[in-house]
Design an enzyme around this catalytic site. Structure first.
Site, PDB file in Angstrom:
ATOM      1  N   GLU A 140     -45.851  -4.418  31.678  1.00 22.71           N
ATOM      2  CA  GLU A 140     -46.095  -5.826  31.976  1.00 22.71           C
ATOM      3  C   GLU A 140     -46.594  -6.011  33.409  1.00 22.71           C
ATOM      4  O   GLU A 140     -46.497  -7.093  33.968  1.00 22.71           O
ATOM      5  CB  GLU A 140     -44.817  -6.625  31.771  1.00 22.71           C
ATOM      6  CG  GLU A 140     -44.278  -6.534  30.337  1.00 22.71           C
ATOM      7  CD  GLU A 140     -42.943  -7.205  30.175  1.00 22.71           C
ATOM      8  OE1 GLU A 140     -42.408  -7.694  31.198  1.00 22.71           O
ATOM      9  OE2 GLU A 140     -42.440  -7.251  29.049  1.00 22.71           O
ATOM     10  N   ALA A 141     -47.104  -4.960  34.002  1.00 23.05           N
ATOM     11  CA  ALA A 141     -47.546  -5.015  35.394  1.00 23.05           C
ATOM     12  C   ALA A 141     -48.749  -5.930  35.536  1.00 23.05           C
ATOM     13  O   ALA A 141     -49.619  -5.989  34.668  1.00 23.05           O
ATOM     14  CB  ALA A 141     -47.903  -3.621  35.894  1.00 23.05           C
TER      15      ALA A 141
END
Length: 283
Positions: A140-141
């Site tokens: 989810e960066a």
């Protein structure tokens, strides 16, 4: 713990409820009912990392979103070992919002994962000689584009025993974080979450879901799995009643040669709702 459940394994074949072997907190494990001949995959532990990977010295094992010391793994080890001994593939899920700002960072993370959880050697291995079957990317960066470098590095380290790589992605196509790695064909399995994303999940009918599913089946991966919540409370949206799934959705998506099965989130809700039991004969 594990020995009490191991006798039910022969019921496996192509569909298995791997969660029945685990007593770890509910939201640490996803259920997958697979149709491939390699059995079922389940995620057991997460390596939670925050900040740039270059600043991370020791990623933290995270059971059910709680940061625990490596010593807490001792209670989980017999269960995952029992699963693997019966042919169930056990994946380590790489989660978090950390970034890989350079190929060097990707190489460093690969080395850490290999030496501590896969086929390498380290005095800090939480599970000793136990070797996970694969690594799941649940990323989810907001920054860092070198996930393909990490996947390639892990693949390159796998020689004597096949290392499986999977990607867990939202149904919005293409994926904003793992797109380049997916395009490169680095993932054996892609678990597409058709929930918490109203623009591509099941609503009044299967039209939007099917449109997204058809896009995902065009990517360079051998198997695509349909990810669903196991109960209405397991996600904000996207729940499909089992009778609707088996009568309306599965007949449509199973026509794809890349159809690999169904992934459910999570084990607690599945046990409460009996979702996997209701669909397994149709998967």
């Amino acid at each position: 713990m594990a020995s009490n459940h191991a006798q039910s394994i022969p019921l496996l074949l192509l569909s298995i409820l791997a969660f029945s072997f685990f007593t770890i907190p509910s939201d640490a494990v996803s259920v997958a009912i697979g149709v491939v001949n390699e059995g079922l995959f389940t995620y057991v532990l997460s390596v939670a990392v925050t900040g740039p990977a270059s600043n991370v010295q020791t990623p933290v094992l995270n059971l059910a979103s709680r940061r625990d010391s490596a010593s807490s793994c001792s209670g989980v080890f017999p269960d995952i070992q029992a699963c693997q001994s019966q042919g169930v593939k056990v994946f380590l899920s790489l989660k978090g919002s950390f970034s890989l700002p350079s190929p060097l960072d990707a190489q460093q993370v690969s080395e850490y994962l290999w030496n501590n959880f896969l086929g390498g050697q380290s005095i800090t291995r939480p599970f000793g000689d136990f070797v996970f079957d694969g690594i799941n990317f649940d990323i989810e960066a907001e920054s860092g584009q070198f996930w393909a470098d990490l996947a390639r590095s892990l693949k390159a380290r796998s020689s004597q025993k096949k290392l499986y790589l999977s990607a867990e992605v939202p149904c919005i196509f293409p994926d904003a974080h793992l797109g380049s790695a997916i395009e490169a064909g680095l993932f054996d399995y892609i678990w597409v979450r058709f929930y918490n994303n109203r623009q591509c999940e099941y609503r009044e009918n299967a039209d939007t879901l099917l449109a997204s599913w058809n896009q995902w089946t065009q990517v360079n991966s051998s198997r695509i799995l349909l990810g669903l919540p196991a109960a209405p409370g397991a996600a904000l949206s996207g729940y499909i009643p089992p009778e609707v799934l088996t009568s309306t959705v599965l007949p449509l998506i199973k026509t794809s040669p890349k159809y690999g099965g169904v992934m459910l989130w999570d084990t607690f809700y599945d046990q409460q709702n009996g979702y996997s039991a209701a669909i397994k004969n149709s998967v």
